[in-house]
Scaffold this active site. Structure first.
Site, PDB file in Angstrom:
ATOM      1  N   MET A  84      81.885  55.357  14.182  1.00 47.19           N
ATOM      2  CA  MET A  84      80.615  54.979  14.808  1.00 47.19           C
ATOM      3  C   MET A  84      80.662  55.323  16.300  1.00 47.19           C
ATOM      4  O   MET A  84      81.729  55.287  16.914  1.00 47.19           O
ATOM      5  CB  MET A  84      80.356  53.477  14.637  1.00 47.19           C
ATOM      6  CG  MET A  84      79.718  53.159  13.290  1.00 47.19           C
ATOM      7  SD  MET A  84      79.431  51.405  13.064  1.00 47.19           S
ATOM      8  CE  MET A  84      78.011  51.153  14.121  1.00 47.19           C
ATOM      9  N   LYS A  89      77.451  61.546  15.894  1.00 49.98           N
ATOM     10  CA  LYS A  89      77.086  62.272  14.677  1.00 49.98           C
ATOM     11  C   LYS A  89      75.581  62.472  14.579  1.00 49.98           C
ATOM     12  O   LYS A  89      75.111  63.574  14.291  1.00 49.98           O
ATOM     13  CB  LYS A  89      77.592  61.520  13.434  1.00 49.98           C
ATOM     14  CG  LYS A  89      79.095  61.319  13.401  1.00 49.98           C
ATOM     15  CD  LYS A  89      79.556  60.583  12.153  1.00 49.98           C
ATOM     16  CE  LYS A  89      79.004  59.191  11.989  1.00 49.98           C
ATOM     17  NZ  LYS A  89      79.427  58.256  13.071  1.00 49.98           N
ATOM     18  N   GLU A 142      73.943  59.350   7.696  1.00 45.69           N
ATOM     19  CA  GLU A 142      74.570  58.203   7.002  1.00 45.69           C
ATOM     20  C   GLU A 142      74.864  58.554   5.540  1.00 45.69           C
ATOM     21  O   GLU A 142      74.674  57.726   4.637  1.00 45.69           O
ATOM     22  CB  GLU A 142      73.661  56.962   7.072  1.00 45.69           C
ATOM     23  CG  GLU A 142      73.247  56.552   8.475  1.00 45.69           C
ATOM     24  CD  GLU A 142      74.343  55.825   9.268  1.00 45.69           C
ATOM     25  OE1 GLU A 142      75.481  55.705   8.765  1.00 45.69           O
ATOM     26  OE2 GLU A 142      74.042  55.406  10.399  1.00 45.69           O
ATOM     27  N   GLN A 192      77.484  58.734   3.955  1.00 43.29           N
ATOM     28  CA  GLN A 192      78.554  57.948   3.307  1.00 43.29           C
ATOM     29  C   GLN A 192      77.998  56.832   2.427  1.00 43.29           C
ATOM     30  O   GLN A 192      78.685  56.354   1.531  1.00 43.29           O
ATOM     31  CB  GLN A 192      79.514  57.366   4.360  1.00 43.29           C
ATOM     32  CG  GLN A 192      79.023  56.117   5.105  1.00 43.29           C
ATOM     33  CD  GLN A 192      78.094  56.429   6.277  1.00 43.29           C
ATOM     34  OE1 GLN A 192      77.902  57.588   6.617  1.00 43.29           O
ATOM     35  NE2 GLN A 192      77.534  55.402   6.904  1.00 43.29           N
ATOM     36  N   PHE A 242      85.711  50.536   7.909  1.00 43.03           N
ATOM     37  CA  PHE A 242      86.371  49.731   8.946  1.00 43.03           C
ATOM     38  C   PHE A 242      87.842  49.459   8.631  1.00 43.03           C
ATOM     39  O   PHE A 242      88.600  49.049   9.494  1.00 43.03           O
ATOM     40  CB  PHE A 242      85.607  48.409   9.155  1.00 43.03           C
ATOM     41  CG  PHE A 242      85.820  47.416   8.050  1.00 43.03           C
ATOM     42  CD1 PHE A 242      86.792  46.428   8.164  1.00 43.03           C
ATOM     43  CD2 PHE A 242      85.061  47.475   6.879  1.00 43.03           C
ATOM     44  CE1 PHE A 242      87.005  45.509   7.143  1.00 43.03           C
ATOM     45  CE2 PHE A 242      85.268  46.564   5.856  1.00 43.03           C
ATOM     46  CZ  PHE A 242      86.246  45.574   5.983  1.00 43.03           C
ATOM     47  N   CYS A 267      94.534  50.992  19.155  1.00 39.14           N
ATOM     48  CA  CYS A 267      93.772  49.766  19.432  1.00 39.14           C
ATOM     49  C   CYS A 267      93.094  49.173  18.198  1.00 39.14           C
ATOM     50  O   CYS A 267      92.579  48.055  18.247  1.00 39.14           O
ATOM     51  CB  CYS A 267      92.712  50.036  20.506  1.00 39.14           C
ATOM     52  SG  CYS A 267      93.400  50.477  22.126  1.00 39.14           S
TER      53      CYS A 267
HETATM   54  P1  ADP Z   1      76.947  58.061  15.620  1.00 35.72           P
HETATM   55  O1  ADP Z   1      75.791  58.623  14.838  1.00 35.72           O
HETATM   56  O2  ADP Z   1      78.223  58.839  15.442  1.00 35.72           O
HETATM   57  O3  ADP Z   1      77.159  56.592  15.392  1.00 35.72           O
HETATM   58  P2  ADP Z   1      75.159  58.377  17.886  1.00 35.72           P
HETATM   59  O4  ADP Z   1      74.763  59.818  17.896  1.00 35.72           O
HETATM   60  O5  ADP Z   1      74.187  57.399  17.310  1.00 35.72           O
HETATM   61  O6  ADP Z   1      76.605  58.218  17.182  1.00 35.72           O
HETATM   62  O7  ADP Z   1      75.428  57.832  19.356  1.00 35.72           O
HETATM   63  C1  ADP Z   1      76.213  58.542  20.307  1.00 35.72           C
HETATM   64  C2  ADP Z   1      75.901  57.956  21.674  1.00 35.72           C
HETATM   65  O8  ADP Z   1      76.317  56.590  21.725  1.00 35.72           O
HETATM   66  C3  ADP Z   1      76.636  58.599  22.828  1.00 35.72           C
HETATM   67  O9  ADP Z   1      76.005  59.748  23.330  1.00 35.72           O
HETATM   68  C4  ADP Z   1      76.642  57.482  23.871  1.00 35.72           C
HETATM   69  O10 ADP Z   1      75.449  57.539  24.644  1.00 35.72           O
HETATM   70  C5  ADP Z   1      76.579  56.216  23.060  1.00 35.72           C
HETATM   71  N1  ADP Z   1      77.805  55.419  23.024  1.00 35.72           N
HETATM   72  C6  ADP Z   1      77.858  54.059  23.031  1.00 35.72           C
HETATM   73  N2  ADP Z   1      79.131  53.626  22.915  1.00 35.72           N
HETATM   74  C7  ADP Z   1      79.923  54.727  22.822  1.00 35.72           C
HETATM   75  C8  ADP Z   1      81.337  54.939  22.683  1.00 35.72           C
HETATM   76  N3  ADP Z   1      82.200  53.927  22.582  1.00 35.72           N
HETATM   77  N4  ADP Z   1      81.786  56.214  22.607  1.00 35.72           N
HETATM   78  C9  ADP Z   1      80.907  57.240  22.703  1.00 35.72           C
HETATM   79  N5  ADP Z   1      79.579  57.106  22.835  1.00 35.72           N
HETATM   80  C10 ADP Z   1      79.072  55.872  22.897  1.00 35.72           C
HETATM   81 MG    MG Z   2      74.583  57.817  13.360  1.00 27.06          MG
HETATM   82 ZN    ZN Z   3      92.306  52.635  22.388  1.00 23.14          ZN
END
Ligand code: ADP
Ligand code: MG
Ligand code: ZN
Length: 198
Positions: free
Chosen positions: A18, A22, A89, A91, A120, A186
């Site tokens: 997450m 993506k 999504e 998965q 997780f 972590c």
């Molecule tokens: P995913 O679909 O993989 O969950 P998203 O495309 O929805 O990811 O979100 C990516 C965005 O989330 C990043 O560009 C950043 O702005 C934000 N973000 C918040 N927390 C984090 C983190 N721990 N690492 C990287 N990006 C993060």
């Molecule tokens: Mg996503």
């Molecule tokens: Zn770490």
């Protein structure tokens, strides 16, 4: 089936934990396909009707029109007539999504599937292992570890601020839980429910 793309279809998989970007990467690719004049669509599984806007939304707030589908057969039926098919999504879909995606690619469709490679507990998530094996192109993205700032490859589930029990359900809709991106170092394994109760 009629071939949609004369140059042939293929499968691209975007995976990672997450917050790894993506959904952003999916939207970037599909926007470019749109600019190129392709007929594009993004599907997502309809898992929770309460928050059901069909839009694809990233954690940073980027948004693109999407279509929520309740089943793989609905996805297949709705995918007809599109040249580029995104599935966010992925998965959460049952294993039949693999055959459906391969049929689309065989028919000349460019399929871009984005999903969590692991749950997780750090175990492979649903249909992801097979999708990754079949894909022509694979990208594994990293997030930023919420603890140490290093490259995060895992998703930490927290229930009331504590690592979720390893034996808990994989998908809990509406639970009081939170997720963080964490690196291998972590990531914490939650206590077993039995041990907590004892
Ligand atoms: P995913 O679909 O993989 O969950 P998203 O495309 O929805 O990811 O979100 C990516 C965005 O989330 C990043 O560009 C950043 O702005 C934000 N973000 C918040 N927390 C984090 C983190 N721990 N690492 C990287 N990006 C993060
Ligand atoms: Mg996503
Ligand atoms: Zn770490």
């Amino acid at each position: 089936m009629i071939r949609v793309n004369p140059s042939g279809g293929w499968l691209e998989v975007i995976c990672g934990p997450m917050f790894s970007g993506k959904s952003e990467e999916m939207m970037r690719r599909l926007r470019r396909a749109e600019i190129a004049g392709r007929r594009v669509v993004i599907f997502k599984p309809r898992i929770d009707d309460r928050y059901d806007t069909a839009d694809i939304v990233s954690h940073a707030g980027a948004r693109m029109r999407g279509v929520a589908v309740a089943s793989v057969s609905e996805l297949t039926a709705s995918a007809r007539a599109f040249e580029v098919v995104g599935i966010d999504e992925v998965q959460f879909f049952p294993s039949e999504v693999v055959a459906a995606v391969l049929a689309l690619a065989d028919a000349g469709v460019r399929v871009v599937a984005a999903g969590l490679d692991r749950d997780f507990r750090r175990l492979p998530f649903g249909p992801m292992p097979e999708l990754l094996a079949h894909a022509e192109f694979v990208d594994k993205l990293q997030a930023v570890c919420h603890r140490c700032g290093g490259p995060a490859t895992t998703t930490q589930r927290l229930v009331d601020g504590r690592p979720a029990p390893y034996s808990g359900e994989t998908i809990i809709v509406g639970a009081n839980e939170q997720y963080e991106a964490r690196c291998r170092e972590c990531h914490e394994r939650g206590e077993e429910l039995a041990a907590v109760a004892a």
